[in-house]
Each structure stands twice: as structure tokens, then as C-alpha cells.
Design a protein around this motif. Structure first.
Motif, PDB file in Angstrom:
ATOM      1  N   GLU A  84      56.132  17.867  48.919  1.00  0.00           N
ATOM      2  CA  GLU A  84      55.089  18.562  49.662  1.00  0.00           C
ATOM      3  C   GLU A  84      53.719  18.177  49.125  1.00  0.00           C
ATOM      4  O   GLU A  84      53.521  18.089  47.915  1.00  0.00           O
ATOM      5  N   LEU A  85      52.779  17.942  50.022  1.00  0.00           N
ATOM      6  CA  LEU A  85      51.377  17.698  49.690  1.00  0.00           C
ATOM      7  C   LEU A  85      50.552  18.763  50.388  1.00  0.00           C
ATOM      8  O   LEU A  85      50.800  19.084  51.553  1.00  0.00           O
ATOM      9  N   SER A  86      49.552  19.300  49.682  1.00  0.00           N
ATOM     10  CA  SER A  86      48.744  20.367  50.256  1.00  0.00           C
ATOM     11  C   SER A  86      47.294  20.231  49.808  1.00  0.00           C
ATOM     12  O   SER A  86      47.017  19.844  48.667  1.00  0.00           O
ATOM     13  N   TYR A  87      46.379  20.542  50.727  1.00  0.00           N
ATOM     14  CA  TYR A  87      44.947  20.534  50.450  1.00  0.00           C
ATOM     15  C   TYR A  87      44.340  21.781  51.089  1.00  0.00           C
ATOM     16  O   TYR A  87      44.602  22.077  52.254  1.00  0.00           O
ATOM     17  N   ASN A  88      43.570  22.542  50.310  1.00  0.00           N
ATOM     18  CA  ASN A  88      42.957  23.783  50.784  1.00  0.00           C
ATOM     19  C   ASN A  88      41.485  23.804  50.394  1.00  0.00           C
ATOM     20  O   ASN A  88      41.116  23.290  49.328  1.00  0.00           O
ATOM     21  N   ARG A  89      40.665  24.437  51.225  1.00  0.00           N
ATOM     22  CA  ARG A  89      39.261  24.654  50.861  1.00  0.00           C
ATOM     23  C   ARG A  89      38.793  25.981  51.445  1.00  0.00           C
ATOM     24  O   ARG A  89      39.186  26.360  52.544  1.00  0.00           O
ATOM     25  N   LEU A  90      37.967  26.677  50.655  1.00  0.00           N
ATOM     26  CA  LEU A  90      37.553  28.026  50.992  1.00  0.00           C
ATOM     27  C   LEU A  90      36.048  28.188  50.802  1.00  0.00           C
ATOM     28  O   LEU A  90      35.459  27.576  49.909  1.00  0.00           O
ATOM     29  N   HIS A  91      35.458  29.063  51.604  1.00  0.00           N
ATOM     30  CA  HIS A  91      34.040  29.382  51.496  1.00  0.00           C
ATOM     31  C   HIS A  91      33.784  30.483  50.474  1.00  0.00           C
ATOM     32  O   HIS A  91      32.664  30.629  50.004  1.00  0.00           O
ATOM     33  N   GLU A  92      34.799  31.264  50.148  1.00  0.00           N
ATOM     34  CA  GLU A  92      34.615  32.429  49.290  1.00  0.00           C
ATOM     35  C   GLU A  92      35.498  32.323  48.047  1.00  0.00           C
ATOM     36  O   GLU A  92      36.649  31.904  48.141  1.00  0.00           O
ATOM     37  N   VAL A  93      34.955  32.747  46.907  1.00  0.00           N
ATOM     38  CA  VAL A  93      35.684  32.692  45.638  1.00  0.00           C
ATOM     39  C   VAL A  93      35.522  34.020  44.912  1.00  0.00           C
ATOM     40  O   VAL A  93      34.407  34.541  44.803  1.00  0.00           O
ATOM     41  N   ALA A  94      36.623  34.563  44.415  1.00  0.00           N
ATOM     42  CA  ALA A  94      36.559  35.710  43.505  1.00  0.00           C
ATOM     43  C   ALA A  94      36.278  35.137  42.125  1.00  0.00           C
ATOM     44  O   ALA A  94      37.127  34.479  41.537  1.00  0.00           O
ATOM     45  N   TYR A  95      35.087  35.354  41.621  1.00  0.00           N
ATOM     46  CA  TYR A  95      34.663  34.684  40.390  1.00  0.00           C
ATOM     47  C   TYR A  95      34.667  35.579  39.164  1.00  0.00           C
ATOM     48  O   TYR A  95      34.527  35.106  38.043  1.00  0.00           O
ATOM     49  N   LEU A 146      35.533  40.001  37.572  1.00  0.00           N
ATOM     50  CA  LEU A 146      36.140  41.309  37.735  1.00  0.00           C
ATOM     51  C   LEU A 146      35.212  42.343  37.117  1.00  0.00           C
ATOM     52  O   LEU A 146      34.732  42.158  35.992  1.00  0.00           O
ATOM     53  N   PHE A 147      34.923  43.429  37.847  1.00  0.00           N
ATOM     54  CA  PHE A 147      34.085  44.492  37.324  1.00  0.00           C
ATOM     55  C   PHE A 147      34.674  45.829  37.766  1.00  0.00           C
ATOM     56  O   PHE A 147      34.877  46.054  38.962  1.00  0.00           O
ATOM     57  N   ASN A 148      34.938  46.713  36.806  1.00  0.00           N
ATOM     58  CA  ASN A 148      35.558  48.019  37.087  1.00  0.00           C
ATOM     59  C   ASN A 148      36.832  47.870  37.921  1.00  0.00           C
ATOM     60  O   ASN A 148      37.030  48.564  38.916  1.00  0.00           O
ATOM     61  N   ASP A 149      37.671  46.930  37.538  1.00  0.00           N
ATOM     62  CA  ASP A 149      38.955  46.672  38.199  1.00  0.00           C
ATOM     63  C   ASP A 149      38.814  46.230  39.654  1.00  0.00           C
ATOM     64  O   ASP A 149      39.739  46.371  40.443  1.00  0.00           O
ATOM     65  N   LYS A 150      37.667  45.703  40.028  1.00  0.00           N
ATOM     66  CA  LYS A 150      37.463  45.187  41.385  1.00  0.00           C
ATOM     67  C   LYS A 150      36.956  43.759  41.299  1.00  0.00           C
ATOM     68  O   LYS A 150      36.104  43.432  40.473  1.00  0.00           O
ATOM     69  N   LEU A 151      37.502  42.913  42.184  1.00  0.00           N
ATOM     70  CA  LEU A 151      37.080  41.520  42.212  1.00  0.00           C
ATOM     71  C   LEU A 151      35.669  41.401  42.777  1.00  0.00           C
ATOM     72  O   LEU A 151      35.293  42.108  43.709  1.00  0.00           O
ATOM     73  N   ILE A 152      34.889  40.484  42.188  1.00  0.00           N
ATOM     74  CA  ILE A 152      33.553  40.184  42.670  1.00  0.00           C
ATOM     75  C   ILE A 152      33.622  38.819  43.331  1.00  0.00           C
ATOM     76  O   ILE A 152      34.079  37.844  42.727  1.00  0.00           O
ATOM     77  N   TYR A 153      33.166  38.750  44.575  1.00  0.00           N
ATOM     78  CA  TYR A 153      33.258  37.526  45.367  1.00  0.00           C
ATOM     79  C   TYR A 153      31.894  36.877  45.529  1.00  0.00           C
ATOM     80  O   TYR A 153      30.870  37.560  45.584  1.00  0.00           O
ATOM     81  N   TYR A 154      31.911  35.560  45.643  1.00  0.00           N
ATOM     82  CA  TYR A 154      30.731  34.805  46.050  1.00  0.00           C
ATOM     83  C   TYR A 154      31.113  34.054  47.317  1.00  0.00           C
ATOM     84  O   TYR A 154      32.155  33.405  47.376  1.00  0.00           O
ATOM     85  N   ASN A 155      30.237  34.138  48.330  1.00  0.00           N
ATOM     86  CA  ASN A 155      30.524  33.545  49.619  1.00  0.00           C
ATOM     87  C   ASN A 155      29.326  32.706  50.061  1.00  0.00           C
ATOM     88  O   ASN A 155      28.192  33.148  49.981  1.00  0.00           O
ATOM     89  N   ASN A 156      29.613  31.496  50.520  1.00  0.00           N
ATOM     90  CA  ASN A 156      28.595  30.635  51.101  1.00  0.00           C
ATOM     91  C   ASN A 156      29.179  30.054  52.383  1.00  0.00           C
ATOM     92  O   ASN A 156      30.003  29.142  52.331  1.00  0.00           O
ATOM     93  N   PRO A 157      28.790  30.578  53.553  1.00  0.00           N
ATOM     94  CA  PRO A 157      29.393  30.114  54.806  1.00  0.00           C
ATOM     95  C   PRO A 157      29.043  28.672  55.167  1.00  0.00           C
ATOM     96  O   PRO A 157      29.697  28.072  56.011  1.00  0.00           O
ATOM     97  N   ASP A 158      28.023  28.108  54.506  1.00  0.00           N
ATOM     98  CA  ASP A 158      27.601  26.740  54.815  1.00  0.00           C
ATOM     99  C   ASP A 158      28.229  25.688  53.901  1.00  0.00           C
ATOM    100  O   ASP A 158      28.037  24.494  54.124  1.00  0.00           O
ATOM    101  N   LYS A 159      28.935  26.135  52.880  1.00  0.00           N
ATOM    102  CA  LYS A 159      29.455  25.200  51.885  1.00  0.00           C
ATOM    103  C   LYS A 159      30.817  25.685  51.391  1.00  0.00           C
ATOM    104  O   LYS A 159      31.033  26.879  51.231  1.00  0.00           O
ATOM    105  N   TYR A 160      31.725  24.753  51.129  1.00  0.00           N
ATOM    106  CA  TYR A 160      33.020  25.120  50.561  1.00  0.00           C
ATOM    107  C   TYR A 160      32.850  25.328  49.060  1.00  0.00           C
ATOM    108  O   TYR A 160      32.428  24.437  48.340  1.00  0.00           O
ATOM    109  N   MET A 161      33.189  26.522  48.620  1.00  0.00           N
ATOM    110  CA  MET A 161      32.985  26.890  47.223  1.00  0.00           C
ATOM    111  C   MET A 161      34.204  26.585  46.359  1.00  0.00           C
ATOM    112  O   MET A 161      34.100  26.555  45.145  1.00  0.00           O
ATOM    113  N   GLN A 162      35.346  26.379  46.972  1.00  0.00           N
ATOM    114  CA  GLN A 162      36.568  26.130  46.216  1.00  0.00           C
ATOM    115  C   GLN A 162      37.472  25.190  47.002  1.00  0.00           C
ATOM    116  O   GLN A 162      37.642  25.336  48.203  1.00  0.00           O
TER     117      GLN A 162
END
Length: 186
Positions: free
Chosen positions: A61-72, A74-90
Motif C-alpha cells: 500500500e502507498l498513501s499520501y495525505n495533506r491537511l490544512h489544519e494541525v493540532a500542534y 495541548l492546553f487544559n486537556d484540549k487540542l489547540i489547532y492551527y488552520n490555514n485554508p490557503d496552505k497545506y500545513m501537514q
């Protein structure tokens, strides 16, 4: 996320084609494409029986993924996300290979190898310089695993008689790729 806020920009769409019994030899071909908020391309091929004895099989199997949003972070047991709709962040890539040996009808041995790499934009490293173990904008590792299965059940989904035993040993991170961690056993 869409059901909570009705944001159409977060919708994913795609198609997955699966051809069972490809070429009339129980081979399986799978092609998956996903577009929209999170994109993915995947190709998988399985040959369950190689040779006349039908004791050997392989899959890849070969796989390639790309996402605009990344959970970068953790604060108070909640994930903090960074999102850039114009650029793939991950982006992440993976390649997987499995060899299966079946000496008896109810026994099989599987040896698998996988290479995985994940790359994030430099913005994520600026927000969290400990995002990866190597203080770079990428993380990669090699996984090697062995699985033994013994299955005498009369029906897999709702067994009335028989026994099932499975043993898996894996090593994640073999320190053979540049920048790969020492890893751990699992």
C-alpha cells in the motif's frame, strides 16, 4: 465539525474503487482519492496466494495525505489547532508491505514493514518547537512487525465453536532512516 457549525469549507469528498477477485485470482486492488478539507491518495494491492501451494501471499500500500489544519499543542486537556485554508500545513506519506505465510489452514504468520514520514509547515514548529522529537519540521520512522494467528473458529463474525489466538510483536523506529528515533517495542 460541519454538523456543529455548517462550514462547507471543511467538507471532504472523494471516491474509493475496490476490485475484488482482480484477474480472477482473489487479488484485491483498491484506489482511494479524497479531496476537500483533507486530501488523500491511496493505492493498495493484495495477492493472497502466490504459487500452486497457496501458502504465500503479499500485499502493498502507498498513501499520501495533506491537511490544512494541525493540532500542534495541548492546553487544559484540549487540542489547540492551527488552520490555514490557503496552505497545506501537514503532509504525510507511507509505504507498507506485508508477507503472509500460511503453513496450515488455521495458522498464519505475517511479516510487515512500513515507512512513515510526516512533514509540517515551519509555522507549526514556530508555535511548538517540540512538535517532533528531532526539532525539525518532519518525523519519520520505520515499523517492522510480526503477527502469528491461530484460528479454528467455525464462523469469524459469530463463532459458536473453536479457538482464536493472535500474537503481535512490533518495533517502531529502527534508527536506520536519517533523523529516525531509537523507537520502542510494542
Amino acid at each position: 465539525a460541519f454538523l456543529n457549525n455548517g462550514n462547507w469549507s471543511r467538507v471532504n469528498y472523494g471516491i474509493m474503487l475496490v476490485k475484488n477477485n482482480f484477474r480472477g485470482r482473489r487479488e484485491i486492488v483498491k484506489i482511494k482519492t479524497r479531496f476537500g478539507y483533507n486530501e488523500q491518495l491511496q493505492f493498495a494491492y493484495t495477492v493472497p496466494n502466490i504459487g500452486g501451494s497457496q501458502r504465500h501471499g503479499v500485499s502493498a500500500e502507498l498513501s499520501y495525505n495533506r491537511l490544512h489544519e494541525v493540532a500542534y499543542n495541548l492546553f487544559n486537556d484540549k487540542l489547540i489547532y492551527y488552520n490555514n485554508p490557503d496552505k497545506y500545513m501537514q503532509k504525510y506519506y507511507s509505504a507498507y508491505f506485508n508477507y503472509k505465510y500460511r503453513p496450515k489452514y488455521d495458522t498464519d504468520h505475517n511479516l510487515s514493514a512500513m515507512i512513515y514520514q510526516r512533514v509540517v509547515d515551519d509555522t507549526i514548529i514556530t508555535l511548538n518547537n517540540n512538535f517532533f522529537y528531532n526539532n525539525n519540521n518532519f518525523g519519520r520512522y520505520f515499523i517492522l512487525s510480526y503477527t502469528f494467528n491461530f484460528d479454528t473458529r467455525n464462523y469469524i463474525h459469530y463463532p459458536l465453536t473453536g479457538k482464536f489466538f493472535s500474537l503481535n510483536i512490533s518495533k517502531t523506529g529502527l534508527s536506520i532512516l536519517p533523523g529516525e528515533p531509537d523507537g520502542f517495542w510494542g
